[in-house]
Design a protein around this motif. Structure first.
Motif, PDB file in Angstrom:
ATOM      1  N   MET A  84       0.820  -1.199   0.000  1.00 58.66           N
ATOM      2  CA  MET A  84       0.000   0.000   0.000  1.00 58.66           C
ATOM      3  C   MET A  84       0.867   1.268   0.000  1.00 58.66           C
ATOM      4  O   MET A  84       0.554   2.240  -0.654  1.00 58.66           O
ATOM      5  CB  MET A  84      -0.936  -0.049   1.206  1.00 58.66           C
ATOM      6  N   THR A  85       1.950   1.231   0.730  1.00 66.65           N
ATOM      7  CA  THR A  85       2.810   2.405   0.827  1.00 66.65           C
ATOM      8  C   THR A  85       3.475   2.706  -0.511  1.00 66.65           C
ATOM      9  O   THR A  85       3.590   3.870  -0.887  1.00 66.65           O
ATOM     10  CB  THR A  85       3.888   2.187   1.908  1.00 66.65           C
ATOM     11  N   ILE A  86       3.902   1.677  -1.229  1.00 69.98           N
ATOM     12  CA  ILE A  86       4.562   1.891  -2.512  1.00 69.98           C
ATOM     13  C   ILE A  86       3.582   2.509  -3.507  1.00 69.98           C
ATOM     14  O   ILE A  86       3.934   3.424  -4.259  1.00 69.98           O
ATOM     15  CB  ILE A  86       5.146   0.574  -3.053  1.00 69.98           C
ATOM     16  N   LEU A  99       1.021   4.366  -2.779  1.00 65.81           N
ATOM     17  CA  LEU A  99       0.789   5.746  -2.359  1.00 65.81           C
ATOM     18  C   LEU A  99       1.943   6.656  -2.777  1.00 65.81           C
ATOM     19  O   LEU A  99       1.718   7.769  -3.251  1.00 65.81           O
ATOM     20  CB  LEU A  99       0.592   5.798  -0.838  1.00 65.81           C
ATOM     21  N   VAL A 100       3.159   6.174  -2.637  1.00 63.51           N
ATOM     22  CA  VAL A 100       4.324   6.960  -3.046  1.00 63.51           C
ATOM     23  C   VAL A 100       4.314   7.162  -4.558  1.00 63.51           C
ATOM     24  O   VAL A 100       4.602   8.255  -5.057  1.00 63.51           O
ATOM     25  CB  VAL A 100       5.632   6.278  -2.575  1.00 63.51           C
ATOM     26  N   THR A 160      14.210   5.415  -6.945  1.00 62.68           N
ATOM     27  CA  THR A 160      13.463   6.677  -6.886  1.00 62.68           C
ATOM     28  C   THR A 160      13.618   7.472  -8.174  1.00 62.68           C
ATOM     29  O   THR A 160      12.666   8.078  -8.651  1.00 62.68           O
ATOM     30  CB  THR A 160      13.919   7.535  -5.692  1.00 62.68           C
TER      31      THR A 160
END
Length: 87
Positions: free
Chosen positions: A1-3, A5-6, A61
């Motif tokens: 979920m965090t990936i 969102l990022v 990134t």
């Protein structure tokens, strides 16, 4: 979920920065040229920022930022084409 969102945050930030830069450049050049200039400047500065923002893993990134720019280039050029056709 965090990936996810990022990635969504990176895509939205890229879209916002491209839109603002293209609007600024549109005052001094035609819309298509303004879109390409905005894309080039944004990819350079956001790519460098992404490279230095993640000290442990700069490559993922930077790839994320480059991918966001590649995904947003067609809509940006399409909007520039519509702007050129507008009376």
């Amino acid at each position: 979920m965090t990936i996810a969102l990022v990635a969504l945050l990176a895509l939205s930030w890229t879209g916002l920065s491209l839109a603002v830069l293209a609007m600024a450049f549109k005052r001094i050049s035609p819309p298509r040229q303004a879109a390409w200039r905005a894309w080039g400047i944004s990819i350079v500065f956001n790519g460098i920022s992404a490279w230095y923002a993640a000290p442990g893993e700069p490559l993922p990134t930077t790839i994320l930022v480059l991918l966001c720019h590649v995904l947003l280039l067609p809509p940006l050029l399409l909007a520039a084409r519509w702007e050129e056709r507008r009376p």
